[in-house]
Design an enzyme around this catalytic site. Sequence first.
Site, PDB file in Angstrom:
ATOM      1  N   ASP A 189      -2.565   2.286  -6.292  1.00 22.65           N
ATOM      2  CA  ASP A 189      -1.564   2.316  -5.224  1.00 22.65           C
ATOM      3  C   ASP A 189      -1.557   1.085  -4.332  1.00 22.65           C
ATOM      4  O   ASP A 189      -0.965   1.116  -3.264  1.00 22.65           O
ATOM      5  CB  ASP A 189      -1.760   3.565  -4.362  1.00 22.65           C
ATOM      6  CG  ASP A 189      -3.017   3.477  -3.523  1.00 22.65           C
ATOM      7  OD1 ASP A 189      -3.984   2.856  -3.978  1.00 22.65           O
ATOM      8  OD2 ASP A 189      -3.030   4.028  -2.415  1.00 22.65           O
ATOM      9  N   GLU A 190      -2.203   0.015  -4.752  1.00 24.23           N
ATOM     10  CA  GLU A 190      -2.317  -1.160  -3.898  1.00 24.23           C
ATOM     11  C   GLU A 190      -2.279  -2.435  -4.702  1.00 24.23           C
ATOM     12  O   GLU A 190      -2.839  -2.490  -5.794  1.00 24.23           O
ATOM     13  CB  GLU A 190      -3.671  -1.136  -3.191  1.00 24.23           C
ATOM     14  CG  GLU A 190      -3.626  -0.789  -1.730  1.00 24.23           C
ATOM     15  CD  GLU A 190      -4.991  -1.000  -1.124  1.00 24.23           C
ATOM     16  OE1 GLU A 190      -5.349  -2.153  -0.892  1.00 24.23           O
ATOM     17  OE2 GLU A 190      -5.685  -0.006  -0.918  1.00 24.23           O
ATOM     18  N   ASP A 247       0.859  -1.171   0.000  1.00 29.94           N
ATOM     19  CA  ASP A 247       0.000   0.000   0.000  1.00 29.94           C
ATOM     20  C   ASP A 247       0.903   1.231   0.000  1.00 29.94           C
ATOM     21  O   ASP A 247       1.656   1.456   0.938  1.00 29.94           O
ATOM     22  CB  ASP A 247      -0.894  -0.015   1.253  1.00 29.94           C
ATOM     23  CG  ASP A 247      -2.094   0.899   1.083  1.00 29.94           C
ATOM     24  OD1 ASP A 247      -2.019   1.843   0.278  1.00 29.94           O
ATOM     25  OD2 ASP A 247      -3.113   0.665   1.775  1.00 29.94           O
TER      26      ASP A 247
END
Length: 504
Positions: free
Chosen positions: A105-106, A11
Site C-alpha cells: 500500500d505504499e 500511502d
Amino acid sequence: MRTAPTILHLDMDAFFASVEQASKPSLRGKAVVVGGLGPRGVVATASYEARVFGVHSAMPMGQARRLAPNAAYLVPRFELYRSISEQVMRLLRALSPLVEPLSLDEAFVDLEAGGAAWDADSARLAGAKLRADIRAVTGLTGSVGLAASKMLAKIASEEAKPDGMVLIEPGTERAMLGPKSVRILPGVGPATGDHLRRAGITTVEELAEAGEDELVRLLGKAHGHALYAMALARDERSVVAERETKSVSVEDTYDVDIHDRVRVGVEVARLADRCVRRLRGSGLSGRTIVLKVRRYDFSTLTRSETLRGPTDDPAVVREAAARLLDSVDTTGGVRLLGVGVSGLADYTQEDLFAQAAGEPAEEHAEEPAGEEPAEEYRPGPVGRRWPSGHDVRHAELGHGWVQGSGLGRVTVRFETPYSGPGRVRTFPVDDPQLTPADPLPLVEAPRRPGEGGAPAASAGAGVAEPPAGAEGVPPASAVPSAAGVAEQEQEQEQEPGSAGAATP
DNA sequence: TCTGGGGTCCTAAAGCAA
DNA sequence: TCTGTTGCTTTAGGACCC
C-alpha cells in the site's frame, strides 16, 4: 538534493480495511479490524472508524476486541489486496519508470525522472490526478506527499492522511520539522526514541542542536550520522525501482506453545519445506540457513549455518535446520518457529557440491514452483472451509461473504461491491448449494460512459441504496484467480454471529 | 487472552588469514 | 619466530518498517 518537490510518496488509507469495506457494503462507515483471529493474532489494519476506539496496527486482537467489541473482525485476504495493489502500482508506473514500492500500500515515485513534474505546480497537478485515478480505478482513497526528498515526501503523506495531499515547499523543511517529535523520522522507533528521550532529546530541533558527534556517541556510527542528516532535512537517497531480495523466510506462531520435542522437529521440517517452495518459486537459492525460535517467555533466538554453496534442495535445508535445532533448548515450550534462507543467488548455478550426503539434488519436478499451495495439515475445525470474510456463492441467493461460522453452521451476508447492504442467512456448513467464490472487482469493470469519476464502489457516505440483495453481475476480468485461501487464515472457532460483522 | 509475518539494516564478537 | 595490526567472514541479536 534536488530543489523541486518532485518526489511523491503514496500511502493508501487503512488499506486492508478499506478494501474490505469497498467489497462489503454493509461494513462501510463501520469499525472494521483486519488481522489474525486466532488467540495470538494481532491487528494488521483498523479502519478509521475503529481507530476512534483506540484500535491500531500491531495491537493484540484481544485488546482490540475489548476496545471495540462491535467492530467487524476479518481475516486478511492477501491475494485480493495484491491484485488491487497491482492496479495502483500500474497507475504509478504511468507517471514514471522510477517507482519504488515499499509494501502493498505504499510507494515512492520520482516524478521528475518520468517527466511528470518539474516544479511545485506540476507536482501538485500530478498528485491530484493520481488520487483521482486511484479512486476511479479501485474505488479507494490514498494520501499523497510531495517534497524534494524521500523522507520529507513520506512525512508529508503522513500529514495528509486520510484522503489528502500535502506538499512541502523547498526552503520550509527545517522550520516544519523542528518542533516535531523525533519519532516522525524514519528509523526512530520505540527503542531509539527512548534512548534519545533519556538524553533529553525529544524534538527534531533538539536532535539537530545535539550535534553529529553526540548522536554518533549515543547511537553508533551509522545511525548517528543518518539521524543527524535527517534532522537537518538532508536526505539524498534516490528512488530505486528494482531491489533484490536478500532473504526468504517463513514462520508460524502456534495457538498454544509446543512442548513435545518431536513435534518441534516435525514443524521445523515443515517450515523448511515451505521456505524452499517459496525460494524456488522466486527462482532463487541460498547459502545460509537460519532457524528462529521464540520461547514460551517471548525470548527469541536465532541459529544459522552457512553452507559451502547455495542450495534450493529441501532435504539440505531440512537437515541444516534440524542440526540448528539440536543446539537450542526448548524446555518450557516454544510459541514460534521459523526457517529462513539468506545469502541468495540466482539458482541457475546448479548445486555444484550436493550438500546432503547421498541426496540427489534433483527432484525438482514436483511442486508447481509457483505460489504455495494451501496447507492441508492445519487441523482446522468446522470453520476450515468458511474463513470469516471470504466470498461465497449460493446457488440461489448469489454472491455473498462469510460473516461467521461454527457449531456446524455458517452465516452468510448476501451483497456485492455494487449492491446495497445485503441480507444475512445461516446454513449448515455442508450445504451443497454453498461454494467458496473469488472476490469481485471493487469497481464494476466497464464503467458506463458519462458516469464521471464517482464509481459505484467508492467507500464513503451516502452509498446508493438499490434494493437489498441486488446482484451486480460481475465481469470476470481483473479478479485475482483462486483467491488466497492459501495465505494464512488462522482459523477461528466461534459461535455463529460472534465472528462479528458490525451489527448493522 | 499480550505481543503476527515478512523483510531490511546495523553492530559486535570471534575466528582466521595475511 | 613471535607479536601486533588489519580486514574479511560468520554468527547472534536487536531495532525498525509496513
